[in-house]
Structure formats: structure tokens, C-alpha cells
Design a protein around this motif. Structure first.
Motif, PDB file in Angstrom:
ATOM      1  N   HIS A  65       0.639  -1.033   0.013  1.00 51.05           N
ATOM      2  CA  HIS A  65       0.105  -0.216  -0.369  1.00 51.05           C
ATOM      3  C   HIS A  65       0.841   1.210   0.027  1.00 51.05           C
ATOM      4  CE1 HIS A  65      -1.737  -3.470   1.622  1.00 51.05           C
ATOM      5  NE2 HIS A  65      -3.663  -2.585   1.208  1.00 51.05           N
ATOM      6  N   TYR A 115      -4.481   0.847  -3.583  1.00 49.25           N
ATOM      7  CA  TYR A 115      -5.171   0.456  -3.247  1.00 49.25           C
ATOM      8  C   TYR A 115      -6.374   0.866  -4.241  1.00 49.25           C
ATOM      9  CZ  TYR A 115      -9.782  -2.130  -1.555  1.00 49.25           C
ATOM     10  OH  TYR A 115     -11.100  -2.240  -1.480  1.00 49.25           O
ATOM     11  N   HIS A 271      -5.240 -13.181   3.548  1.00 48.26           N
ATOM     12  CA  HIS A 271      -4.556 -12.124   4.021  1.00 48.26           C
ATOM     13  C   HIS A 271      -4.731 -11.842   5.793  1.00 48.26           C
ATOM     14  CE1 HIS A 271      -5.268  -9.823   0.306  1.00 48.26           C
ATOM     15  NE2 HIS A 271      -6.015  -9.613   0.586  1.00 48.26           N
ATOM     16  N   GLN A 300      -2.562  -3.181   5.532  1.00 45.24           N
ATOM     17  CA  GLN A 300      -3.122  -4.126   5.868  1.00 45.24           C
ATOM     18  C   GLN A 300      -3.770  -3.408   7.832  1.00 45.24           C
ATOM     19  OE1 GLN A 300      -4.947  -7.649   3.998  1.00 45.24           O
ATOM     20  NE2 GLN A 300      -5.939  -6.012   2.990  1.00 45.24           N
ATOM     21  N   THR A 305      -4.498  -9.872  10.112  1.00 43.87           N
ATOM     22  CA  THR A 305      -4.149  -9.277   8.159  1.00 43.87           C
ATOM     23  C   THR A 305      -2.668  -8.785   9.084  1.00 43.87           C
ATOM     24  OG1 THR A 305      -5.146  -6.569   8.843  1.00 43.87           O
ATOM     25  CG2 THR A 305      -6.276  -8.805   7.714  1.00 43.87           C
TER      26      THR A 305
END
Length: 376
Positions: A65, A115, A271, A300, A305
């Protein structure tokens, strides 16, 4: 007869008797030789026996991310080593290690993104390689997020640094090329598949750019490799996100792959960590299934996660004469943790932490969770 004559006759008889005794001994050499053979002849020669054991490893989702890659930016590019260095010993331990590179590393030239449409810095791959990763898995639901251009850029980089890849391909000939790796005289064949690509259609003319789950084709692929290698490994991008146990489809697909001849299955996509399982077919085929290795490195922040793991399993090959036996054993997942400190994500062995800050899970609880099917 005089005394002198008697003495002469006695001496003559003595000499003749000695000669006869010598002749008797020399005339039966077989008796002496046989005794000698019984004492000196070596026993049956044992056939030479060699035994080799290697450790195969895999880590879960590397999904970068923006909040993960922005702090890694340097003047010359990106450097994730400070974030990953604490798990270096875990990554260096297996003899052959694979990683699920979920966000395509197309590089900065086509623009980084997060994302829901990922494109990552290429340095993540070279950093993982430095730490011990030997092959990246490219079949996942984000493979086509940024199209063919991102895929080709990533594959160019893999070729440049000498990183093996599977599950994502340039074209049909690339996909048809067997991924076979030899580790200490044990040969491994690797395949990878994904359930889909987030609704993005496969581009025309690039039908084999990513390997989709197709039971018939998977069976053909496994059976083809089975004839060429000691161990067949399949990576599966499957299951329900954030589910801590496999669903019915995962179990059915695992059985299908096992029946086809797969030895080890590494799963990705949920995940979170899911348990290891052991399948045994009527024909003797044994398969170990790591249903999900969770997130290895991501941003996450949902329950569980932040926890991933290094999945390992050992393979022992024994050769004695013309006989060869390959055994798979000792499956294990060593939990890892992604920590957020001062807006920087960093990896560490979960055993070195105080447990998950998100849900309070401990290392022992996670070890029990991933082993619960095997222990049953």
C-alpha cells in the motif's frame, strides 16, 4: 643282518616316511586354501546409501500500500531493507524460498499506485532477493491491475536481476516452459494459479499472461511435471478474504491437485493465516497443504492481517542402489508480524514481539492455530 645294516635300514625307512608325509601335505593344497578362504574372504558388499534433506519455504502476500512504500523512498529510489532486516534470519534459513509478490512491481516509470489498483517499486523484489527469496509468485487477483505494460516491466526487471517467476508470463511459450529448480540433487517443479483478476478481462493476444484456476489444465500441468521432478509444488490464490479456515472450494481443489500428483500446496489471498493440512490418497500420494500464509508485508490493519508467516517443509531423498525414496515431512509456519511505529511499517519475527497489537494474539496461539489440522 648286522647291526650296521639294521641301522641303515631304519634310517632309510625314516627318510621315506618323511617324504611320504610331505607328499601327502602338498598333494592336498585344497584343504589349506579352503581354510584360508574361509578366514579371509570379504562378506557381501553393501550398496552405497546417500541421504539428502532440504528445506523448502514460502511467504505470503507482499502487498504494498502507499502507506508502506512512501516511507521507503530515498534520494535514489526505494529501500525496504530497514523494514525487512529483522526477519533476515527467517528468510535465509530455507534452501529454496518463494514469495507471493501480490502487487505487481511495474516500477516508477509507469507511476506507482495503491489500493485498489496496485503498482509497486521494483526495489521490493531486489530487497527480497538479497534476503533470500529465490522465486516470486505472480498469479493473483492484482496481476492485471495496471495492465500488460506493468506486467512486462516487472518481468523485464526479474530477468535483469535473475529472479525466477511463475504464474505470470510474457506469452504462451513462456508459460509452457517448465519451472524446474535443482536444490542439492532434489528437483522441484513449481506452478501457480489464481481464481481471477478482479474482473479485469484477460487482454486479447495475451491469453497466457496469468494462469487461472482451471481444473483440467492444472491436472495436465501437474502430470507433466510429475514425470520430470522429485517434488511438485503448486501455489494457489484462493479462498475467502479474512477467513481463518479454508472454505469448501479450497478443500476440493486441494484434493484435486493431490490426486493429480502434487506434493506441496502453498495458499494465498485470505490475508490471514490458515492451518496446514495433510492429505493422503489411496495410491499413496501424500500432499501437505498450507491453506494460507497470510500477509507477509502489507499495510492492512484488519484483525489478524498484521500476522503472516514463513512456511517451511522438509524433503528427504534417499538413494540406495537403484532404489530412490522421497519423503516430505516436518511442515511448519513460523509466525511473523508487521508493526507500525512512527508511521513506518516494519517486519519482525512474532516470537520477538509482545504479540499482535491489533487483536492481542500471541505467538503460541498462532502456532497452535496453523497446526490444528495436523495435530488432529
Amino acid at each position: 643282518m648286522t647291526i650296521r645294516m639294521l641301522f641303515f635300514v631304519a634310517m632309510l625307512l625314516t627318510i621315506i616316511g618323511c617324504q611320504q608325509q610331505e607328499i601327502t601335505v602338498e598333494s592336498n593344497p585344497e584343504q589349506i586354501d579352503a581354510e584360508f578362504v574361509r578366514q579371509e574372504a570379504p562378506g557381501p558388499v553393501e550398496e552405497e546409501r546417500t541421504e539428502t534433506t532440504i528445506t523448502i519455504g514460502a511467504v505470503g502476500d507482499v502487498l504494498l500500500h502507499e502507506r508502506v512504500y512512501v516511507p521507503a523512498e530515498t534520494e535514489g529510489g526505494y529501500d525496504f531493507m530497514p523494514m525487512l532486516q529483522e526477519v533476515e534470519s527467517l528468510l535465509a534459513a530455507p534452501d529454496f524460498l518463494m514469495a507471493n509478490q501480490e502487487s505487481m512491481p511495474g516500477g516508477v516509470e509507469i507511476g506507482l499506485s495503491t489500493y485498489p489498483s496496485f503498482n509497486s517499486p521494483q526495489e521490493i523484489v531486489s530487497n527480497l532477493q538479497t534476503l533470500g527469496v529465490d522465486m516470486v509468485i505472480g498469479a493473483n487477483n492484482h496481476t492485471l491491475d495496471r495492465g500488460v505494460k506493468a506486467v512486462e516491466s516487472a518481468l523485464d526487471f526479474y530477468d535483469e536481476i535473475g529472479m525466477d517467476y511463475v504464474g505470470v508470463y510474457r506469452d504462451t511459450p513462456d508459460r509452457e516452459k517448465d519451472r524446474i529448480v535443482a536444490v542439492d540433487d532434489i528437483t522441484l517443479g513449481v506452478l501457480a494459479y489464481t481464481y481471477g483478476t478482479n474482473g479485469i478481462p484477460i487482454p486479447e493476444g495475451h491469453e497466457d499472461i496469468v494462469a487461472l484456476i482451471d481444473r483440467e489444465r492444472m491436472q495436465q500441468d501437474v502430470e507433466r511435471l510429475r514425470e520430470k521432478v522429485d517434488i511438485v509444488i503448486v501455489h494457489m490464490h484462493w479462498g475467502d478474504e479474512y477467513a481463518r479456515e479454508p472454505n469448501a472450494e479450497q478443500r476440493e481443489l486441494a484434493q484435486h491437485l493431490s490426486e493429480a500428483g502434487t506434493d506441496i500446496i502453498f495458499g494465498h489471498h485470505p490475508h490471514v493465516l490458515q492451518p496446514i493440512d495433510h492429505l493422503q490418497q489411496e495410491n499413496g500420494q501424500e500432499t501437505y497443504v498450507f491453506y494460507s500464509l497470510g500477509n507477509f508485508f502489507s499495510g492492512q490493519n484488519f484483525e489478524y492481517t498484521d500476522i503472516g508467516g514463513v512456511g517451511t517443509i522438509e524433503v528427504t531423498k534417499t538413494i540406495k542402489g537403484d532404489e530412490q525414496v522421497v519423503e516430505i515431512h516436518t511442515p511448519h509456519i513460523e509466525p511473523t508480524l508487521v508493526m507500525l511505529e512512527n508511521d513506518v511499517y516494519r517486519m519482525m519475527p512474532m516470537a520477538d514481539s509482545g504479540g499482535s497489537l491489533i487483536n492481542g494474539s500471541t505467538t503460541e496461539q498462532m502456532r497452535e492455530h496453523v497446526q490444528m489440522y495436523v495435530n488432529e
